[in-house]
Design an enzyme around this catalytic site. Structure first.
Site, PDB file in Angstrom:
ATOM      1  N   GLY A 127      -4.611  -4.560  -3.449  1.00  0.00           N
ATOM      2  CA  GLY A 127      -5.662  -3.433  -3.848  1.00  0.00           C
ATOM      3  C   GLY A 127      -4.750  -2.252  -4.260  1.00  0.00           C
ATOM      4  O   GLY A 127      -4.062  -1.908  -3.505  1.00  0.00           O
ATOM      5  N   HIS A 128      -4.918  -1.806  -5.524  1.00  0.00           N
ATOM      6  CA  HIS A 128      -4.300  -0.578  -5.882  1.00  0.00           C
ATOM      7  C   HIS A 128      -5.376   0.458  -5.931  1.00  0.00           C
ATOM      8  O   HIS A 128      -6.306   0.143  -6.802  1.00  0.00           O
ATOM      9  CB  HIS A 128      -3.505  -0.789  -7.071  1.00  0.00           C
TER      10      HIS A 128
ATOM     11  N   THR B 140      -9.605  -5.262   2.074  1.00  0.00           N
ATOM     12  CA  THR B 140     -10.645  -5.948   3.137  1.00  0.00           C
ATOM     13  C   THR B 140     -11.225  -4.700   3.965  1.00  0.00           C
ATOM     14  O   THR B 140     -11.969  -5.006   4.656  1.00  0.00           O
ATOM     15  CB  THR B 140      -9.614  -6.668   4.010  1.00  0.00           C
ATOM     16  N   GLY B 141     -10.989  -3.429   3.618  1.00  0.00           N
ATOM     17  CA  GLY B 141     -11.542  -2.348   4.409  1.00  0.00           C
ATOM     18  C   GLY B 141     -11.132  -2.218   5.938  1.00  0.00           C
ATOM     19  O   GLY B 141     -11.388  -1.290   6.537  1.00  0.00           O
TER      20      GLY B 141
ATOM     21  N   GLN C 271       1.763  -6.525  -3.444  1.00  0.00           N
ATOM     22  CA  GLN C 271       2.591  -6.634  -2.106  1.00  0.00           C
ATOM     23  C   GLN C 271       3.918  -6.078  -1.910  1.00  0.00           C
ATOM     24  O   GLN C 271       3.947  -4.893  -2.795  1.00  0.00           O
ATOM     25  CB  GLN C 271       2.723  -8.112  -1.308  1.00  0.00           C
TER      26      GLN C 271
ATOM     27  N   LYS D 267       1.747   1.902  -5.350  1.00  0.00           N
ATOM     28  CA  LYS D 267       2.429   1.209  -6.652  1.00  0.00           C
ATOM     29  C   LYS D 267       1.436   1.467  -7.577  1.00  0.00           C
ATOM     30  O   LYS D 267       1.984   1.716  -8.833  1.00  0.00           O
ATOM     31  CB  LYS D 267       2.583  -0.426  -6.370  1.00  0.00           C
TER      32      LYS D 267
ATOM     33  N   ASP E 280       0.748  -1.437   0.141  1.00  0.00           N
ATOM     34  CA  ASP E 280       0.003  -0.040   0.015  1.00  0.00           C
ATOM     35  C   ASP E 280       0.958   1.274   0.023  1.00  0.00           C
ATOM     36  O   ASP E 280       0.421   2.248   0.620  1.00  0.00           O
ATOM     37  CB  ASP E 280      -0.917   0.048   1.282  1.00  0.00           C
TER      38      ASP E 280
ATOM     39  N   ASN F  87      -5.441 -10.664  -3.397  1.00  0.00           N
ATOM     40  CA  ASN F  87      -4.982  -9.966  -2.073  1.00  0.00           C
ATOM     41  C   ASN F  87      -4.513  -8.539  -2.061  1.00  0.00           C
ATOM     42  O   ASN F  87      -4.655  -7.681  -1.378  1.00  0.00           O
ATOM     43  CB  ASN F  87      -4.002 -10.718  -1.256  1.00  0.00           C
TER      44      ASN F  87
ATOM     45  N   PRO G 199      -8.599  -0.964   8.970  1.00  0.00           N
ATOM     46  CA  PRO G 199      -7.738   0.050   9.172  1.00  0.00           C
ATOM     47  C   PRO G 199      -6.458  -0.554   9.107  1.00  0.00           C
ATOM     48  O   PRO G 199      -6.096  -1.427   9.649  1.00  0.00           O
ATOM     49  CB  PRO G 199      -8.304   0.440  10.633  1.00  0.00           C
ATOM     50  N   ARG G 200      -5.361   0.651   8.486  1.00  0.00           N
ATOM     51  CA  ARG G 200      -4.082  -0.059   8.445  1.00  0.00           C
ATOM     52  C   ARG G 200      -3.373   0.465   9.800  1.00  0.00           C
ATOM     53  O   ARG G 200      -3.621   1.383  10.284  1.00  0.00           O
ATOM     54  CB  ARG G 200      -3.489   0.682   7.193  1.00  0.00           C
TER      55      ARG G 200
ATOM     56  N   LYS H 251       3.157  10.303  -0.685  1.00  0.00           N
ATOM     57  CA  LYS H 251       2.125  10.621   0.492  1.00  0.00           C
ATOM     58  C   LYS H 251       3.025  12.008   1.228  1.00  0.00           C
ATOM     59  O   LYS H 251       2.680  11.855   2.306  1.00  0.00           O
ATOM     60  CB  LYS H 251       1.872   9.502   1.286  1.00  0.00           C
TER      61      LYS H 251
HETATM   62  P1  GDP Z   1      -0.672   0.104  -3.600  1.00  0.00           P
HETATM   63  O1  GDP Z   1      -1.247  -0.971  -2.984  1.00  0.00           O
HETATM   64  O2  GDP Z   1       0.696   0.151  -3.436  1.00  0.00           O
HETATM   65  O3  GDP Z   1      -1.209   0.300  -5.077  1.00  0.00           O
HETATM   66  O4  GDP Z   1      -1.245   1.162  -2.741  1.00  0.00           O
HETATM   67  P2  GDP Z   1      -2.979   1.616  -2.274  1.00  0.00           P
HETATM   68  O5  GDP Z   1      -3.667   1.882  -3.751  1.00  0.00           O
HETATM   69  O6  GDP Z   1      -3.423   0.523  -1.594  1.00  0.00           O
HETATM   70  O7  GDP Z   1      -2.679   2.545  -1.426  1.00  0.00           O
HETATM   71  C1  GDP Z   1      -2.181   3.917  -1.557  1.00  0.00           C
HETATM   72  C2  GDP Z   1      -3.062   4.821  -1.491  1.00  0.00           C
HETATM   73  O8  GDP Z   1      -2.431   6.234  -1.615  1.00  0.00           O
HETATM   74  C3  GDP Z   1      -4.170   4.985  -2.424  1.00  0.00           C
HETATM   75  O9  GDP Z   1      -5.454   5.614  -2.041  1.00  0.00           O
HETATM   76  C4  GDP Z   1      -3.487   6.260  -3.464  1.00  0.00           C
HETATM   77  O10 GDP Z   1      -4.541   7.023  -4.076  1.00  0.00           O
HETATM   78  C5  GDP Z   1      -3.127   7.185  -2.357  1.00  0.00           C
HETATM   79  N1  GDP Z   1      -1.741   7.957  -2.952  1.00  0.00           N
HETATM   80  C6  GDP Z   1      -0.651   7.538  -3.765  1.00  0.00           C
HETATM   81  N2  GDP Z   1       0.265   8.280  -3.825  1.00  0.00           N
HETATM   82  C7  GDP Z   1      -0.276   9.485  -2.936  1.00  0.00           C
HETATM   83  C8  GDP Z   1       0.362  10.697  -2.760  1.00  0.00           C
HETATM   84  O11 GDP Z   1       1.333  11.058  -3.070  1.00  0.00           O
HETATM   85  N3  GDP Z   1      -0.232  11.503  -1.717  1.00  0.00           N
HETATM   86  C9  GDP Z   1      -1.509  11.142  -1.246  1.00  0.00           C
HETATM   87  N4  GDP Z   1      -2.114  12.058  -0.450  1.00  0.00           N
HETATM   88  N5  GDP Z   1      -2.030  10.000  -1.645  1.00  0.00           N
HETATM   89  C10 GDP Z   1      -1.538   8.932  -2.464  1.00  0.00           C
HETATM   90  P1  IMO Z   2      -0.848  -4.233  -2.052  1.00  0.00           P
HETATM   91  O1  IMO Z   2      -0.575  -4.969  -3.353  1.00  0.00           O
HETATM   92  C1  IMO Z   2      -1.033  -4.707   2.406  1.00  0.00           C
HETATM   93  C2  IMO Z   2      -1.062  -8.950   3.740  1.00  0.00           C
HETATM   94  C3  IMO Z   2      -2.111  -9.353   4.467  1.00  0.00           C
HETATM   95  C4  IMO Z   2      -1.563 -10.251   5.443  1.00  0.00           C
HETATM   96  C5  IMO Z   2      -0.437 -10.976   4.643  1.00  0.00           C
HETATM   97  C6  IMO Z   2      -0.706 -12.409   3.949  1.00  0.00           C
HETATM   98  O2  IMO Z   2      -2.149  -3.679  -2.056  1.00  0.00           O
HETATM   99  O3  IMO Z   2       0.302  -3.549  -1.482  1.00  0.00           O
HETATM  100  P2  IMO Z   2      -2.582 -12.924   2.251  1.00  0.00           P
HETATM  101  O4  IMO Z   2      -3.795 -13.037   1.880  1.00  0.00           O
HETATM  102  O5  IMO Z   2      -1.571 -12.453   0.922  1.00  0.00           O
HETATM  103  O6  IMO Z   2      -1.995 -14.442   2.526  1.00  0.00           O
HETATM  104  O7  IMO Z   2      -2.119 -12.301   3.628  1.00  0.00           O
HETATM  105  O8  IMO Z   2      -0.229 -10.138   3.551  1.00  0.00           O
HETATM  106  N1  IMO Z   2      -1.063  -8.510   2.341  1.00  0.00           N
HETATM  107  C7  IMO Z   2      -1.278  -7.029   2.098  1.00  0.00           C
HETATM  108  N2  IMO Z   2      -0.859  -5.863   2.859  1.00  0.00           N
HETATM  109  N3  IMO Z   2      -0.965  -4.590   1.036  1.00  0.00           N
HETATM  110  C8  IMO Z   2      -1.186  -5.681   0.086  1.00  0.00           C
HETATM  111  O9  IMO Z   2      -1.330  -5.888  -1.210  1.00  0.00           O
HETATM  112  C9  IMO Z   2      -1.457  -7.087   0.581  1.00  0.00           C
HETATM  113  N4  IMO Z   2      -1.451  -8.198   0.435  1.00  0.00           N
HETATM  114  C10 IMO Z   2      -1.561  -9.152   1.142  1.00  0.00           C
HETATM  115  O10 IMO Z   2      -2.882  -8.260   5.339  1.00  0.00           O
HETATM  116  O11 IMO Z   2      -0.940  -9.559   6.421  1.00  0.00           O
HETATM  117 MG    MG Z   3      -2.787  -1.656  -1.724  1.00  0.00          MG
END
Ligand code: GDP
Ligand code: IMO
Ligand code: MG
Length: 430
Positions: A40-41, A300-301, A223, A16, A13, A38, A303-304, A330
Site C-alpha cells: 500500500g503506497h 488493511t487499516g 514490502q 517508497k 511503509d 499486500n 494501526p502500525r 518523515k
Molecule cells: P510505502 O508503502 O513505502 O510506499 O509507504 P506508505 O505509503 O505505506 O506509508 C508512508 C506514509 O508516509 C504515506 O502516508 C506518505 O504520504 C507519508 N510520507 C512519505 N514521506 C513523508 C515525509 O517525509 N514526511 C511525512 N510527514 N510523511 C511522509
Molecule cells: P508496503 O509495500 C508493511 C506484512 C504483513 C505481514 C507480512 C506477511 O506498503 O511497504 P503477506 O500478506 O505479505 O503474506 O503478509 O508482511 N506486509 C507489509 N507490511 N508494508 C507492506 O507493504 C506489507 N506487505 C506485507 O503485515 O506481517
Molecule cells: Mg505501504
C-alpha cells in the site's frame, strides 16, 4: 541505461511510493517486481491523496510506462478496480504493461490465506489476507496460474483442476470449508481476459529494448528488506524477495544493468503484523509518532507498531541491497520531541552486536543500545535545502549517515510531493 532499484530498508511503509513519485518526471519506466496487493503506497500530489496497491507508483507520472513484472502476483479484480478508480480521477492508465509470466491470485488462495492464519492462532504471521503466500507457494510448487494461461481456456482449466484436486482436500478435510468448483474459478478468471489482453506482453524483452534505447528504468519494491523471504525476519515475512536481488528475477533485467540502489529509510521504525521488533515502543512516544505520522496501514487499516530508528537494521539493509543512496523520510515527525533515541547496536545475553544476530531467537532477545540526539522543537516542513534545517536536525541526518555506510541523498519533511530536500542526485551519483 541506467537502472535504479528502489527498496524499503525496514519492515515496509517507509515512503517508497512518495520516493518513486518524486523521481517520476526523470524516469521512463517504473517496474513493480515483487509482491501484490499486500503493498500500500500513499502518494500525495497537489493535495490529492492516491492509495496504490497493485499498480506501480509510476502510474501517476504522465511520461512513465508502468510495468507489472513477472515476479508479481496479481489479483485481477483488484487490478481493474484500481485502474477504474484512477481513470475516474483523470489518470491515464493505458500505458500499463503486464508480464505474461506474472502469476494470478485465484480466489481459493485468498480463502486459504485467511483460514490458515486462523488455524495458526497465536503463531499467525499477521498477513494481509490477500492470498499472497499461497500464490507464491503454488508458483514454487509449479501448480500456479500465470497471466498467459488465461488466453488458452483448456490449459487454464487443466491448471485450475490440478491445483484444486489437492487444495479442495485441504479446504474440506483440514479447514472444514466447502470445496471450490473449478468451473467457478475458470469462469471468473476468463471474465477478465478481454480487458487484460492489451496490457500483456513480454515485458523483459520490452525493458531490454528500452534500456538499449537509453531509457531510464526504476524497479520499485513492494514490502521491504526485513520482510524479504530470504533476508528478513523469517517466518514473519512476506513470501517474495523484496530486496535488490529480487529486482532481477522479478523483472528479467540482468544484474549487470543495475547502476544504483536506493533504499528508503523512515526516521523511525514501523511494522504491521506479528514478529520481533527490538526498538518497539509501548508508551506515549509510540502513540505520538503513530498520530503525527498517521501510521495506519494503507492496505488493511491496522494501526502500525512503532519504534525508534534502528541503525543495526539500516546497516544490514545497506549491505544486503548494496545501497548507494538513502532517502530518509518523515524527519518532520520528530518536530515536537525534546530528544530522539537512536538504536546503534543490540545487546543479546550480555554480548554487544553491531550487526544483525544470525539467529532469530537472538534477534527476539535483542535489547537496543541507544544514543540520544537533541530534538529541534520547531516545524521543518517548509525546509527545501539542507541549510534551511535547524542545526539539531542537520546533526541528526549527519549522525545517521555516518553509521549506515551510504549517503543520505534525499530527506523527506512532509507527505506532499515538494516536501523534500534533495542533497544529491540519486540517479547519477553526482
Ligand atoms: P510505502 O508503502 O513505502 O510506499 O509507504 P506508505 O505509503 O505505506 O506509508 C508512508 C506514509 O508516509 C504515506 O502516508 C506518505 O504520504 C507519508 N510520507 C512519505 N514521506 C513523508 C515525509 O517525509 N514526511 C511525512 N510527514 N510523511 C511522509
Ligand atoms: P508496503 O509495500 C508493511 C506484512 C504483513 C505481514 C507480512 C506477511 O506498503 O511497504 P503477506 O500478506 O505479505 O503474506 O503478509 O508482511 N506486509 C507489509 N507490511 N508494508 C507492506 O507493504 C506489507 N506487505 C506485507 O503485515 O506481517
Ligand atoms: Mg505501504
Amino acid at each position: 541505461m541506467p537502472v535504479i532499484v528502489l527498496v524499503g530498508a525496514q519492515w515496509g511503509d517507509e515512503g517508497k511510493g512518495k520516493a518513486t513519485d518524486l523521481l517520476g518526471d526523470r524516469l521512463d519506466y517504473v517496474v513493480k517486481f515483487n509482491g501484490g496487493n499486500n503493498a500500500g503506497h500513499t502518494v500525495v500530489i497537489e493535495g490529492e491523496k492516491y492509495a496504490l496497491h497493485l499498480l506501480p507508483s509510476g502510474i501517476l507520472s504522465p511520461g512513465v510506462v508502468p510495468v507489472i513484472g513477472n515476479g508479481v502476483v496479481i489479483d485481477l479484480n483488484v487490478l481493474f478496480q484500481e485502474i477504474d478508480g484512477l481513470e475516474s480521477r483523470g489518470i491515464d492508465t493505458s500505458r500499463l504493461r503486464i508480464s505474461a509470466n506474472a502469476h494470478v491470485i485465484p480466489s481459493y488462495n485468498r480463502s486459504l490465506d485467511k483460514v490458515s492464519e486462523r488455524y495458526l492462532g497465536a503463531r499467525r504471521i499477521g498477513t494481509t489476507g490477500r492470498g499472497i503466500g499461497p500464490t507464491y507457494a503454488d508458483k514454487m510448487n509449479r501448480v500456479g496460474v500465470r497471466v498467459q494461461d488465461l488466453f488458452d481456456e483448456s490449459i487454464l482449466r487443466q491448471k485450475v483442476e490440478a491445483a484444486l484436486s489437492f487444495k479442495n482436500q485441504i479446504l474440506a478435510k483440514i479447514y472444514n470449508r466447502q470445496a471450490v468448483k473449478p468451473d467457478d474459478v475458470v469462469n471468473e478468471l476468463l471474465s477478465y481476459v478481454e480487458r487484460l489482453r492489451p496490457y500483456v506482453g513480454d515485458t523483459a524483452l520490452e525493458l531490454s529494448e528500452a534500456l538499449d534505447a537509453g531509457k531510464v528504468v526504476l524497479c520499485e519494491a513492494g514490502q521491504a528488506t526485513l520482510l524479504d523471504v530470504d533476508h528478513g525476519t523469517y517466518p514473519f515475512v512476506t513470501s517474495s524477495n523484496a530486496t535488490a536481488g529480487g529486482a532481477c528475477t522479478g523483472s528479467g533485467i540482468p544484474p549487470t544493468r543495475i547502476d544504483r540502489v536506493v533504499a528508503v529509510l523512515k526516521a523511525f521504525t514501523s511494522r504491521v503484523g506479528e514478529g520481533p521488533f527490538p526498538t518497539e515502543l509501548h508508551d506515549k512516544f509510540g502513540d505520538h509518532l503513530r498520530e503525527v505520522g498517521q501510521e495506519y496501514g494503507t492496505t488493511t487499516g491496522r494501526p502500525r507498531r512503532i519504534g525508534w530508528l534502528d541503525l543495526v537494521m539500516a546497516r544490514y539493509a545497506q549491505r544486503i541491497n548494496g545501497v548507494t543512496d538513502f532517502v530518509l523520510t518523515k524527519l518532520d515527525n520528530y518536530d515536537d520531541l525534546d530528544e530522539i533515541p537512536v538504536c546503534v547496536a543490540y545487546e543479546v545475553n550480555g554480548v554487544r552486536h553491531d550487526e544483525m544476530p544470525i539467529s532469530q531467537s537472538d534477534f527476539h532477545h535483542a535489547v537496543p543500545i541507544f544514543e540520544t540526539m537533541p530534538g529541534w522543537k520547531q516545524s521543518i516542513m517548509g525546509a527545501r535545502s539542507f541549510d534551511d534545517l535547524p542545526k539539531e536536525a542537520q546533526d541528526f541526518v549527519v549522525f545517521v549517515e555516518e553509521r549506515i555506510r551510504a549517503r543520505i541523498s534525499v530527506v523527506g519533511v512532509g507527505p506532499a510531493r515538494d516536501q523534500v530536500i534533495e542533497r544529491h542526485s540519486v540517479l547519477s551519483g553526482a
